[in-house]
Design a protein around this motif. Structure first.
Motif, PDB file in Angstrom:
ATOM      1  N   GLU A 114     -12.015   7.757  11.032  1.00  9.61           N
ATOM      2  CA  GLU A 114     -12.463   8.772  10.082  1.00  9.61           C
ATOM      3  C   GLU A 114     -13.218   8.137   8.919  1.00  9.61           C
ATOM      4  O   GLU A 114     -13.005   6.978   8.584  1.00  9.61           O
TER       5      GLU A 114
ATOM      6  N   ILE B  68      -8.644   8.538  15.590  1.00 13.84           N
ATOM      7  CA  ILE B  68      -7.505   7.846  14.984  1.00 13.84           C
ATOM      8  C   ILE B  68      -7.482   8.262  13.518  1.00 13.84           C
ATOM      9  O   ILE B  68      -8.339   7.845  12.734  1.00 13.84           O
TER      10      ILE B  68
ATOM     11  N   TYR C 244      -6.688   8.681   9.539  1.00  7.09           N
ATOM     12  CA  TYR C 244      -6.413   7.735   8.459  1.00  7.09           C
ATOM     13  C   TYR C 244      -5.015   7.971   7.930  1.00  7.09           C
ATOM     14  O   TYR C 244      -4.655   9.081   7.582  1.00  7.09           O
ATOM     15  N   ARG C 245      -4.222   6.946   7.887  1.00  5.11           N
ATOM     16  CA  ARG C 245      -2.867   7.016   7.340  1.00  5.11           C
ATOM     17  C   ARG C 245      -2.763   5.967   6.240  1.00  5.11           C
ATOM     18  O   ARG C 245      -2.660   4.776   6.535  1.00  5.11           O
TER      19      ARG C 245
ATOM     20  N   SER D 196      -8.762   3.501  11.174  1.00  3.49           N
ATOM     21  CA  SER D 196      -8.989   4.862  11.662  1.00  3.49           C
ATOM     22  C   SER D 196     -10.429   4.999  12.131  1.00  3.49           C
ATOM     23  O   SER D 196     -11.245   4.101  11.951  1.00  3.49           O
TER      24      SER D 196
END
Length: 183
Positions: free
Chosen positions: A19, A52, A54-55, A17
């Motif tokens: 983030e 993008i 964060y997952r 990501s």
């Protein structure tokens, strides 16, 4: 400096990501004021380039909590997992990360005594779209950031305003109002 809260921004980005994790510590009021300031900065200075999010990756094996113990499923067998059991027991002793002031019935360990109240405000019809956002994205963001429940009444014929009801703890309501007004 203006809020008295301490803010730590992680040096590395979260996996896959753009983030970074931000940790805010201080008194509850200082944290709320600090989050408000951060929201203002984010609204005034949108990120440059693509974001993008964060997952977190899901656990590789399904996890079952039964009888106060955690088990991972491997093939046809449930294997006890002591680390996850400890985590589960801690989660049951402390409120999970649900928005402040909300209670989840049947969730042991939650403090059901947190005072909740509600606040009503009216928003002109021509501004309600800015607050709701495309497919509810903005209002959902405000709900998530503030931890408050926000209900927007349907448009009433002949009225130029919409009724908005914010429910939660006083801190949740204050932050939700601030985020709505910032739109």
């Amino acid at each position: 400096k203006s809020t008295g809260a301490q803010v730590q921004v992680a040096g590395d980005m979260l996996p896959n990501s753009t983030e970074r994790a931000v940790t805010i510590s201080g008194t509850p009021d200082a944290i709320i004021q600090c989050v408000k300031q951060i929201c203002v900065v984010m609204l005034e200075s949108p990120p440059k380039g693509a974001t993008i999010p964060y997952r977190p990756k899901p656990a590789s094996a399904p996890i079952i909590f039964a009888g106060g113990q955690a088990f991972t499923i491997q093939g046809q067998y449930a294997i006890p997992h002591p680390d996850l059991t400890k985590l589960h027991q801690l989660a049951m002793q402390h409120p999970p990360f649900t928005p402040l002031g909300q209670t989840t019935p049947g969730f042991p360990g939650l403090d059901a005594t947190t005072p909740t109240s509600s606040h009503e405000l009216t928003i002109p019809n021509d501004l309600i779209g800015c607050i709701i956002g495309r497919q509810g994205s903005k209002i959902n963001e405000i709900r998530q950031m503030s931890g408050a429940q926000i209900k927007i009444a349907n448009a009433t014929e002949g009225s130029a305003e919409r009724q908005v009801t914010i429910t939660g703890s006083p801190a949740n309501i204050s932050l939700a109002q601030y985020l709505i007004n910032a739109r």
